[in-house]
Structure formats: structure tokens, C-alpha cells
Enzyme design. Structure first.
Site, short mmCIF file in Angstrom:
data_model
loop_
_atom_site.label_atom_id
_atom_site.label_comp_id
_atom_site.label_asym_id
_atom_site.label_seq_id
_atom_site.Cartn_x
_atom_site.Cartn_y
_atom_site.Cartn_z
N ILE A 13 0.85 -1.21 0.00
CA ILE A 13 0.00 0.00 0.00
C ILE A 13 0.88 1.25 0.00
CG2 ILE A 13 -1.95 1.18 1.10
CD1 ILE A 13 -2.62 -1.43 2.54
N THR A 37 12.29 -4.99 4.40
CA THR A 37 12.16 -6.37 4.88
C THR A 37 11.76 -7.22 3.67
OG1 THR A 37 9.78 -6.20 5.29
CG2 THR A 37 11.25 -5.47 7.08
N ILE A 61 12.20 2.05 11.38
CA ILE A 61 11.44 3.04 12.14
C ILE A 61 11.75 2.97 13.64
CG2 ILE A 61 9.51 3.34 10.53
CD1 ILE A 61 7.91 1.38 12.38
N THR A 135 -5.96 -1.10 10.67
CA THR A 135 -6.70 -2.17 10.02
C THR A 135 -8.05 -2.41 10.70
OG1 THR A 135 -6.66 -4.56 9.66
CG2 THR A 135 -5.32 -3.76 11.46
N ASP A 136 -8.96 -3.01 9.96
CA ASP A 136 -10.25 -3.41 10.57
C ASP A 136 -10.07 -4.61 11.51
OD1 ASP A 136 -9.76 -5.36 8.65
OD2 ASP A 136 -11.70 -5.18 7.65
N LYS A 165 -1.30 -4.21 16.09
CA LYS A 165 -1.85 -3.00 15.45
C LYS A 165 -2.76 -2.25 16.43
CE LYS A 165 -1.46 -1.74 11.73
NZ LYS A 165 -0.44 -0.86 11.07
P1 NAD Z 1 3.51 -4.70 3.42
O1 NAD Z 1 3.90 -5.84 4.30
O2 NAD Z 1 3.31 -4.94 1.96
O3 NAD Z 1 4.57 -3.52 3.56
C1 NAD Z 1 5.13 -3.14 4.78
C2 NAD Z 1 6.34 -2.28 4.49
O4 NAD Z 1 6.90 -1.86 5.74
C3 NAD Z 1 7.45 -3.03 3.75
O5 NAD Z 1 7.94 -2.24 2.69
C4 NAD Z 1 8.53 -3.25 4.81
O6 NAD Z 1 9.83 -3.29 4.28
C5 NAD Z 1 8.31 -2.03 5.70
N1 NAD Z 1 8.80 -2.26 7.07
C6 NAD Z 1 8.55 -3.32 7.86
N2 NAD Z 1 9.19 -3.19 9.04
C7 NAD Z 1 9.82 -1.99 9.00
C8 NAD Z 1 10.62 -1.26 9.92
N3 NAD Z 1 10.91 -1.76 11.14
N4 NAD Z 1 11.10 -0.05 9.55
C9 NAD Z 1 10.82 0.46 8.33
N5 NAD Z 1 10.07 -0.19 7.41
C10 NAD Z 1 9.57 -1.39 7.74
O7 NAD Z 1 2.19 -4.10 4.09
P2 NAD Z 1 0.91 -3.46 3.42
O8 NAD Z 1 -0.03 -4.54 3.07
O9 NAD Z 1 1.34 -2.49 2.39
O10 NAD Z 1 0.32 -2.69 4.68
C11 NAD Z 1 0.77 -1.37 4.99
C12 NAD Z 1 0.07 -0.88 6.23
O11 NAD Z 1 -1.34 -0.92 6.03
C13 NAD Z 1 0.32 -1.73 7.47
O12 NAD Z 1 0.41 -0.87 8.57
C14 NAD Z 1 -0.90 -2.62 7.59
O13 NAD Z 1 -1.16 -2.97 8.92
C15 NAD Z 1 -1.98 -1.68 7.05
N6 NAD Z 1 -3.13 -2.33 6.42
C16 NAD Z 1 -2.96 -3.24 5.43
C17 NAD Z 1 -4.07 -3.78 4.79
C18 NAD Z 1 -3.93 -4.78 3.66
O14 NAD Z 1 -4.94 -5.34 3.23
N7 NAD Z 1 -2.75 -5.03 3.14
C19 NAD Z 1 -5.36 -3.39 5.19
C20 NAD Z 1 -5.48 -2.47 6.23
C21 NAD Z 1 -4.37 -1.93 6.82
O1 DAU Z 2 -8.47 -6.80 7.05
C1 DAU Z 2 -7.30 -6.09 6.78
C2 DAU Z 2 -6.12 -7.02 6.79
O2 DAU Z 2 -6.18 -7.74 5.56
C3 DAU Z 2 -4.80 -6.30 6.92
O3 DAU Z 2 -4.74 -5.67 8.17
C4 DAU Z 2 -3.63 -7.27 6.77
O4 DAU Z 2 -2.41 -6.56 6.78
C5 DAU Z 2 -3.77 -7.99 5.44
O5 DAU Z 2 -2.76 -8.95 5.31
C6 DAU Z 2 -5.14 -8.66 5.34
O6 DAU Z 2 -5.25 -9.74 6.30
P1 DAU Z 2 -5.95 -11.12 5.94
O7 DAU Z 2 -5.50 -12.15 6.88
O8 DAU Z 2 -7.42 -10.94 5.80
O9 DAU Z 2 -5.34 -11.33 4.47
P2 DAU Z 2 -4.82 -12.61 3.69
O10 DAU Z 2 -4.63 -12.22 2.27
O11 DAU Z 2 -3.69 -13.27 4.39
O12 DAU Z 2 -6.06 -13.60 3.78
C7 DAU Z 2 -7.34 -13.23 3.28
C8 DAU Z 2 -8.29 -14.35 3.63
O13 DAU Z 2 -7.94 -15.51 2.83
C9 DAU Z 2 -8.22 -14.81 5.06
O14 DAU Z 2 -9.51 -15.17 5.51
C10 DAU Z 2 -7.31 -16.04 5.02
C11 DAU Z 2 -7.61 -16.62 3.65
N1 DAU Z 2 -6.49 -17.32 3.00
C12 DAU Z 2 -5.30 -16.69 2.91
C13 DAU Z 2 -4.22 -17.30 2.32
C14 DAU Z 2 -2.89 -16.62 2.22
C15 DAU Z 2 -6.67 -18.59 2.46
O15 DAU Z 2 -7.79 -19.16 2.54
N2 DAU Z 2 -5.61 -19.20 1.87
C16 DAU Z 2 -4.39 -18.61 1.78
O16 DAU Z 2 -3.44 -19.25 1.25
#
Ligand code: NAD
Ligand code: DAU
Length: 358
Positions: A13, A37, A61, A135-136, A165
Site C-alpha cells: 500500500i 524487509t 522506524i 486495520t479493521d 496494530k
Molecule cells: P507490506 O507488508 O506490503 O509492507 C510493509 C512495508 O513496511 C514493507 O515495505 C517493509 O519493508 C516495511 N517495514 C517493515 N518493518 C519496517 C521497519 N521496522 N522499519 C521500516 N520499514 C519497515 O504491508 P501493506 O499490506 O502495504 O500494509 C501497509 C500498512 O497498512 C500496514 O500498517 C498494515 O497494517 C496496514 N493495512 C494493510 C491492509 C492490507 O490489506 N494489506 C489493510 C489495512 C491496513
Molecule cells: O483486514 C485487513 C487485513 O487484511 C490487513 O490488516 C492485513 O495486513 C492484510 O494482510 C489482510 O489480512 P488477511 O489475513 O485478511 O489477508 P490474507 O490475504 O492473508 O487472507 C485473506 C483471507 O484468505 C483470510 O480469511 C485467510 C484466507 N487465505 C489466505 C491465504 C494466504 C486462504 O484461505 N488461503 C491462503 O493461502
């Protein structure tokens, strides 16, 4: 908003947000602090619009001296904090790093911002802002008949990731309440779209299906998430930065309720249509039910009334067309996929989470 520090800007993101801000805010300088990472990659930051206004700093960070220097030297007035350990499954197998980055890292940034903005009195009221991305998942899991998560829903995090979180959210709230740090916070649902690391559900399914590998469904696949196209999330964050009220939280979601199995079926049918000659079509034949995630949350849903009524935001991208765009992005970016998956850690993870799964 002139000099904006984006943490975690080389991740999924964060890199989309860096792109969004450089494109839509021509007057800002972006300082991107990321530890790179396994989840972050410079590959996510290639061919940025307005590249000259972007500075990448590799760093942690949790490194207070580094953060202090950056705030001072770059005269940072806005922090948008994405950096985190973000994968629930990894938090179950190894929670320690989640405590360090998500809690201690957020604490470090808050302390540095408090010192620079409030003690050194570098900025006047209204000129600085700390925006925390959350996150939710902090709200826990909903029963089928329960109303969606509102900003007033009590926190009930279930995984080590969600708990870390939630802790960071509480710290952000406390720094506003106690010290008057100008904060805003958004709790968003599951994102999908370009540059998502292929351990998360959507890219994992697309890439496994392309290669004829099993499509792992945890448990019965009836878990429900609310899916948001990443660019919509970026737009919502930018709006909160500009117009969100200080000290407030805003929930962000995609306004949909598919089961995981429905998401997987939709991705398979998009791939069937794009690749009719594939030996793996119909791709649903690759679906394989595997042992469930421990403590797996059953259902998330978002009440977006606050951001809709206060800021006029709503998601633009419908889920079906968003998933089509995402499949096309992965089909058209095989080089990106190859680079990301060539990392040793990615293969280790696939072994640990799927092959060794019991
Ligand atoms: P991601 O894992 O793809 O990216 C995380 C980034 O943070 C990476 O580039 C990593 O190198 C960096 N990072 C990790 N540890 C670090 C540290 N100690 N210092 C500096 N950088 C560091 O994550 P994402 O999916 O892009 O999520 C970003 C943010 O949004 C997170 O805070 C996550 O909780 C939140 N979020 C994600 C989702 C989702 O669906 N992916 C939904 C809601 C909220
Ligand atoms: O709701 C927001 C969150 O969404 C963020 O805060 C997290 O950073 C993000 O990773 C995501 O979490 P989830 O656990 O929901 O995402 P994930 O893609 O890992 O999994 C989505 C759903 O699919 C979950 O119910 C687990 C399921 N799943 C996931 C994987 C990787 C499977 O059934 N099979 C799989 O192999």
C-alpha cells in the site's frame, strides 16, 4: 503539507500511496523510510511519477536517531505511517517482530514527532500531522448477524498481528489525548491491487493458478472480508490528510461481503477467460482445502458512514472490475513477479506455511 515522511513506502500500500501522492500533489516532497524487509522492494518504486520529489531512505522506524535526523533535516510536517509487519499468518508463526515493528516502531515515531513538533516548537497548530494506517482486524470477528464495524466498535483483536496494530492505535490515541500530538487514524479493510506481495490471498491465487499449483483454501473458505482496491484506499488517506479532523479515526472499506471461496472462484473465472488455452483451465480444479488458520476471524464488515458523510469519500472501484484489473496487472508484470519471488525468504515462507502445514 510540504515535506511528507512516508514509512513503509516500499511495501504494497505504501508504494501505491507514494505513487498516488507524487502524481496528485505536485508541490510535496516525499521522504520514504523503509527497512526493505522481505515485504518491501525497490522494484515497487520503479518509474515513479515526479521521481525527483521522492527520496528513498533505507532504515528502521525503530531507529530513533535516524528518525530524529530525518524529521529535522527534511523539515517533515506530515508523517504517514504504513511501516508494519502485516501478514497475519507470519504473526502466528513468529510474533516477535510484530511487537518490535508495530508497537515499538510506532512508539519511536510518536516520540520523535512529539519532540520535534511539540517540544522544539518547529510548527504551529494545524501545520503538522501524524497519520497512522491501521486495520479493521483490531475490531475482531463478526457473527453473521452483527452490524459492521463502526469507529465506536470496541477493540477485540484476535491474532498477534491484530493485537500489535491495536496497541499501536492506542498509542496514537494516547499521544493525541495526553500531549496534543496532531494525529488522525484510519482503519481499513483488505486491500488488493498492483504490487501486493504474493503471500496474500489475491496475488497468491493468481500466481499459483497461472502455474497450475494448488489454490489453498483455509478451512471451509466461508470467511468473509471486505475488499478495497488499493488506489481507493490511497485516495481516502489523502482526503483524511487534507480534511480529516485532528484526533479522529475513520473506517475505510470497499462495501462488499464475498466469501474467500467466492473471491477464488472469481479469480479463476477471470483467468479462464484471459487464458482459454491454459492446460490448467478451468482453474477451479486447482482448489485445495487445507488446515485452517488458527484463530481465523470469520467475518469483517465496515460501516463507512463517517468518512462518507464527513469527507464525501466512497470507493470508486467495483470488486469485479477491480479483480480483473489486478489479474491483468499480474499477467502484464511477470518481471516484477519473478524479482519478488526470487527472494530466498519467499520460498522459505511457502514451504513453512503450506508444505509443512498440519
Ligand atoms: P507490506 O507488508 O506490503 O509492507 C510493509 C512495508 O513496511 C514493507 O515495505 C517493509 O519493508 C516495511 N517495514 C517493515 N518493518 C519496517 C521497519 N521496522 N522499519 C521500516 N520499514 C519497515 O504491508 P501493506 O499490506 O502495504 O500494509 C501497509 C500498512 O497498512 C500496514 O500498517 C498494515 O497494517 C496496514 N493495512 C494493510 C491492509 C492490507 O490489506 N494489506 C489493510 C489495512 C491496513
Ligand atoms: O483486514 C485487513 C487485513 O487484511 C490487513 O490488516 C492485513 O495486513 C492484510 O494482510 C489482510 O489480512 P488477511 O489475513 O485478511 O489477508 P490474507 O490475504 O492473508 O487472507 C485473506 C483471507 O484468505 C483470510 O480469511 C485467510 C484466507 N487465505 C489466505 C491465504 C494466504 C486462504 O484461505 N488461503 C491462503 O493461502
Amino acid at each position: 503539507m510540504k515535506n511528507i515522511l512516508i514509512t513503509g513506502g516500499a511495501g504494497f500500500i505504501g508504494s501505491n500511496f507514494v505513487r498516488y501522492m507524487l502524481k496528485n500533489e505536485p508541490a510535496i516532497q516525499v521522504i520514504n523510510l523503509d527497512a526493505l524487509t522481505y515485504a518491501g522492494s525497490p522494484t515497487n518504486l520503479e518509474a515513479l511519477p515526479g521521481e525527483k520529489r521522492h527520496t528513498f531512505i533505507q532504515g528502521d522506524i525503530c531507529d530513533r536517531a535516524l528518525v530524529d535526523d530525518l524529521l529535522r533535516q527534511r523539515e517533515i510536517d506530515t508523517i504517514v505511517h504504513f511501516a508494519a509487519e502485516s501478514h497475519v499468518d507470519r504473526s502466528i508463526l513468529g510474533p516477535e517482530q510484530f511487537i518490535q515493528t508495530n508497537i515499538v516502531g510506532t512508539f519511536t515515531l510518536l516520540e520523535a514527532a512529539k519532540f520535534y513538533w511539540l517540544h522544539e516548537r518547529k510548527w504551529n497548530d494545524g501545520q503538522a500531522r501524524f497519520h497512522h494506517i491501521s486495520t479493521d482486524e483490531v475490531y475482531g470477528s463478526l457473527a453473521p448477524d452483527e452490524p459492521p464495524f463502526a469507529e465506536t466498535t470496541p477493540y477485540q483483536p484476535n491474532s498477534p498481528y491484530a493485537a500489535s496494530k491495536a496497541s499501536s492505535d492506542h498509542l496514537v490515541r494516547a499521544y493525541h489525548h495526553t500531549y496534543g500530538l496532531p494525529t488522525t487514524l484510519t482503519n481499513c479493510s483488505n486491500n488488493y491491487g498492483p504490487y501486493q506481495f504474493p503471500e496474500k490471498l489475491v496475488p497468491l491465487i493468481i500466481l499459483n493458478a497461472l502455474e497450475g499449483k494448488p489454490l489453498p483454501v483455509y478451512g471451509d473458505g466461508q470467511q468473509i472480508r471486505d475488499w478495497l482496491y488499493v488506489e481507493d484506499h490511497c485516495e481516502a488517506i489523502a482526503l483524511v490528510l487534507r480534511q480529516g479532523r485532528i484526533g479522529e479515526e475513520y473506517n475505510i472499506g470497499g462495501d462488499n461481503q464475498p466469501t474467500n471461496l467466492e473471491i477464488i472462484h472469481t479469480l479463476c473465472s477471470i483467468l479462464d477467460a484471459r487464458l482459454p488455452a491454459s492446460p490448467h483451465a478451468p482453474h477451479t480444479q486447482l482448489i485445495e482445502y487445507v488446515t485452517d488458520r488458527p484463530g481465523h476471524d470469520r467475518r469483517y464488515a465496515i460501516n463507512m458512514a463517517k468518512i462518507q458523510t464527513e469527507l464525501g469519500w466512497q470507493p470508486r472501484q467495483a470488486l469485479a472490475s477491480g479483480l480483473e484489473k489486478t489479474v491483468d496487472w499480474y499477467l502484464n508484470n511477470a518481471d516484477w513477479v519473478a524479482k519478488i519471488r526470487s527472494q530466498q525468504q519467499y520460498n522459505q515462507w511457502m514451504q513453512q506455511n503450506y508444505v509443512d502445514r498440519s
